[in-house]
Design a protein around this motif. Structure first.
Motif, PDB file in Angstrom:
ATOM      1  N   THR A  41     -20.372 -48.718  12.409  1.00 32.31           N
ATOM      2  CA  THR A  41     -21.174 -49.485  11.370  1.00 32.31           C
ATOM      3  C   THR A  41     -21.076 -51.279  11.732  1.00 32.31           C
ATOM      4  O   THR A  41     -21.559 -51.996  11.875  1.00 32.31           O
ATOM      5  CB  THR A  41     -20.854 -49.457  10.037  1.00 32.31           C
ATOM      6  N   ASN A  45     -23.333 -54.108  13.119  1.00 33.39           N
ATOM      7  CA  ASN A  45     -23.653 -55.156  12.095  1.00 33.39           C
ATOM      8  C   ASN A  45     -23.333 -56.572  12.974  1.00 33.39           C
ATOM      9  O   ASN A  45     -24.291 -57.389  12.626  1.00 33.39           O
ATOM     10  CB  ASN A  45     -22.767 -55.245  10.805  1.00 33.39           C
ATOM     11  N   GLY A 232     -17.550 -43.738  14.412  1.00 34.13           N
ATOM     12  CA  GLY A 232     -18.828 -43.758  13.842  1.00 34.13           C
ATOM     13  C   GLY A 232     -19.756 -42.363  13.766  1.00 34.13           C
ATOM     14  O   GLY A 232     -20.691 -42.313  13.488  1.00 34.13           O
TER      15      GLY A 232
END
Length: 449
Positions: A41, A45, A232
């Motif tokens: 993540t 981002n 992840g």
């Protein structure tokens, strides 16, 4: 009928096996790191931040393009304002001092047009374009930093699993060996050759070893979950690691400091360089604020005013156009810009001071990394020798005990020492692997695409 059932069972078995293989995904260390830098993540981002920075650059560039706005308005003057003017203006025979309340305006009015504004010169805008590109570069470097952080955590956890795998194997071997020894000792006790306490000592040792084995297995499950989190992946997914601890040769990873090493190889230092450029641009931006700002503006419009609303539609409108140039010259702002310049200078100086701190930190980390890795490697060789020696002591102790010239306590102590030497060996092995990762990080080569 039997052949039919046997064929279906075989087909069913193949399908189940294929589903298990499909569910379990295999990863080498490099594949695990590559998966993490694409799916975690924080990486996603950081990639979005780059897109945001690109959009911000385009937005700032758009400020320098012509700004065109259209407008349309309609006004209904419910009560038309009256203006008082001397009566003589319209009637020369009127008395001196008489006034007339005259209506100036119509009940309905409308206007429509377009306005144009164009920057001809603005120092802050030009510097803003440069700063936007540098900000975009900073976003890209932040992405690299996020990838390196992911690579570091995944690598260390991957190594932890490999080490724990070997520990679990040794624990299983130790449990089997002690279990065999316990059966032999019970047989000797039944024949009256050894005391009951000898059996009890081995039982205590075996129970402790089984408890440790369970704890290590639980710890391994937790470490696998941690690795999946760092990659992840969903925790419920199954993964298999393909690398083996035996394939890692620590003797091949004892590098010397490369001659072409540059501080900018460290992403933290590179980010600081970009921040320094932003601070320099901010200082220049404050200074160019004293320069004039030149704007070109123009407009083209139609307007009309009629007593009746329907006349606005049926009667003609009248056009008008303007073209102008405006120059804004800063004269006095209460010393606000002066002190903004002081603040920008102070921020820039702080960053320059941080360069020396970073350089000293990197020097310390590289020296520490080399020493730690070398010490861990040498300690590992000693621990390996100790483990082999402890294994030999266990073997000799058992022979002496079986021949009646040694004690059961001697065997138990030898087993304990052997287990401790194994733990020390693999703990040192993991420390050496972590030291290697830390050294690669210090040298700025932990992860490269």
């Amino acid at each position: 009928m039997r052949k039919f059932l046997r064929g279906n069972l075989l087909l069913f078995s193949i399908l189940i096996t294929s589903q298990i293989v499909k569910a379990q995904q295999s990863y080498s260390l490099r594949e695990a790191v590559d998966y993490a830098v694409k799916n975690h993540t924080s990486i996603k981002n950081a990639q979005i931040d780059i897109l945001t920075a690109e959009a911000r650059v385009s937005e700032l560039k758009g400020i320098g393009l012509p700004q065109v706005n259209g407008n349309f308005g309609y006004t209904n003057n419910l009560i038309i304002q009256k203006v008082f003017i001397p009566a003589k203006t319209f009637d020369p025979s009127a008395k001196e001092g008489d006034v007339i309340a005259a209506e100036f305006g119509v009940a309905n009015s409308g206007q429509a047009g377009v306005n144009l504004n164009q920057i001809l010169f603005d120092g802050s805008y030009l510097l803003g374009l440069k700063a936007a590109d540098v900000y975009k570069e900073l976003s890209k470097k932040s992405l690299v930093q996020s990838k390196q952080q992911a690579a570091e955590s995944v690598t260390k956890t991957y190594y932890a699993i490999l080490v724990n795998d070997e520990r679990i194997k040794l624990f299983s071997l130790n449990v089997g060996r002690l279990d065999s020894l316990l059966r032999d000792t019970k047989a000797l006790n039944a024949q009256g050759f050894v005391e009951k306490i000898d059996v009890q000592r081995l039982e205590v040792q075996l129970n402790n070893l089984k408890i440790e084995t369970k704890n290590v297995n639980r710890l391994q499950d937790l470490t696998y979950n941690l690795l999946k989190f760092q990659m992840g992946k969903k925790i419920e997914e199954e993964i298999v690691l393909t690398d083996k601890l035996a394939d890692i040769k620590l003797s091949e990873v004892l590098p010397e400091k490369p001659q072409d090493f540059k501080y900018a190889n460290r992403i933290e230092y590179s980010i600081l360089e970009t921040q320094n450029r932003l601070a320099e641009l901010d200082l220049k931006n404050q200074k160019v604020g004293y320069l004039p700002r030149v704007m070109l503006n123009g407009s083209y419009s139609y307007s009309a005013g009629r007593p009746k609303f329907s006349d606005l539609v049926t009667k003609p409108w009248f056009n008008a156009a303007t073209l102008g140039l405006s120059i804004q010259v800063p004269i006095f702002d209460g010393f606000q810009r002066k002190y903004r310049i002081v603040q920008a200078q102070n921020s820039l100086q702080k960053i320059k001071n941080t360069f020396e701190l970073y350089e000293n930190t990197i020097d310390l980390q590289t020296k520490q990394g080399h020493i730690t890795l070398k010490n861990a490697y040498e300690t590992l060789q000693e621990q390996k020798s100790n483990m082999e020696l402890a294994k030999e002591v266990v073997r000799v102790s058992k022979i002496k005990y079986q021949q009646g010239v040694g004690s059961n306590l001697e065997v138990v102590n030898a087993e304990i020492a052997y287990k401790e030497s194994q733990i020390n060996y693999f703990t040192t092995f993991y420390d050496a692997l972590v030291a290697k990762v830390d050294l690669d990080k210090a040298l700025g080569r932990l992860y490269s695409e």
